[in-house]
Write an enzyme that holds these catalytic residues in place. Structure first.
Site, PDB file in Angstrom:
ATOM      1  N   TYR A  36      -0.977   8.247  -1.434  1.00 10.00           N
ATOM      2  CA  TYR A  36      -0.574   9.121  -2.544  1.00 10.00           C
ATOM      3  C   TYR A  36      -1.362   8.812  -3.812  1.00 10.00           C
ATOM      4  CZ  TYR A  36       3.704   9.953   0.240  1.00 10.00           C
ATOM      5  OH  TYR A  36       4.602  10.251   1.228  1.00 10.00           O
ATOM      6  N   HIS A  94       2.237   4.195   8.047  1.00 11.22           N
ATOM      7  CA  HIS A  94       2.303   5.589   7.614  1.00 11.22           C
ATOM      8  C   HIS A  94       2.100   6.572   8.772  1.00 11.22           C
ATOM      9  CE1 HIS A  94       1.645   8.307   3.882  1.00 11.22           C
ATOM     10  NE2 HIS A  94       2.239   8.970   4.858  1.00 11.22           N
TER      11      HIS A  94
END
Length: 254
Positions: A36, A94
């Protein structure tokens, strides 16, 4: 520390004040990730808040290119530096792609637990088979499985699997990228309760045992509105209507 029932998804949030605002509004679960590129933003917002660090459940994720064992440790330390904390409460794999190898990646996550850099280990975007393999390899129990989950993309098989193993399911993109706002079924249910379609979608998810939604919300108005979904109780019939909206519409396929 129990996983708070509503979290703040931070993908796309670039202003620390949005994080501080969320904490002041009552959020106690912040979710970010290396990919991010905003861990420093989340950390700065946390440091500006009057809420004690110990009262906040903080989670981040190791990106797929950093999943070789030596990179897991190095990149996690970098994440902690950006967040301005000594440890996180939950660290995720992730995605099980690129450098991911369960036999070598997962022991590195166990080592992070042993070193006190994370309390819990989670996975994200795994299949049932990949989850089963992770459970075999990890010494640390899988704490949570983070998956895309909203009215148009539902994975009840994954939810049942995680329930059977006492794992949380953390639902990202619970508002389907804003698509819920124009849905006639959600709008009809929302009108019956004098709430918003977003609050209906979040209440539907919260009604599912073991599910914690993490909607993104940058403004104080949306943050407060999302939290208010905790006060909304839907009928079984209303939940069934939303269950029927599933059309396999995945926003973030691999």
């Amino acid at each position: 520390m129990e996983l708070p029932p509503m979290g703040l998804g931070t993908m796309g949030i670039g202003d620390p004040e949005a994080i501080t605002s969320a904490l002041d509004a009552g959020y106690r679960h912040l979710d970010t990730a290396q990919i991010y590129d905003n861990e420093a933003v989340v950390g700065e917002g946390l440091s500006r808040s009057d809420v004690d660090r110990g009262d906040v459940f903080l989670a981040t994720k190791v990106w797929a290119t950093n999943l070789a064992p030596e990179d897991v440790l190095e990149s996690t330390r970098a994440s902690l530096d950006r967040l301005g904390v000594e440890s996180v409460d939950l660290l995720y794999v992730h995605r099980p792609i690129e450098a991911y190898d369960p036999a070598t990646t997962l022991p590195a996550f166990d080592e992070l637990v042993d070193r006190g850099l994370t309390e819990h280990v989670g996975v994200s975007n795994f299949t049932r088979e990949e989850l089963a393999r992770a459970r075999e390899v990890l010494d640390t129990p899988v704490f949570a499985h983070q998956v895309e989950y909203h009215p148009y993309f539902q994975t009840p098989d994954l939810l049942a699997d995680s329930r059977a193993h006492d794992e949380w399911v953390v639902a990202y993109s619970p508002l389907a990228g804003g698509r819920v706002f124009g849905d006639p079924v959600l709008a009809d249910i929302a009108d019956n309760h004098d709430v918003t379609p977003a609050q209906v979608a979040l209440a539907w998810l919260r009604a599912k045992e073991g599910v914690v939604p993490i909607p993104k919300a940058g403004s104080r108005e949306h943050q407060v509105g999302n939290l208010a979904a905790a006060d909304l109780s839907l009928t079984d019939a209303e939940c069934d209507r939303i269950d029927e909206l599933d059309r396999g519409e995945e926003l973030f396929p691999e």
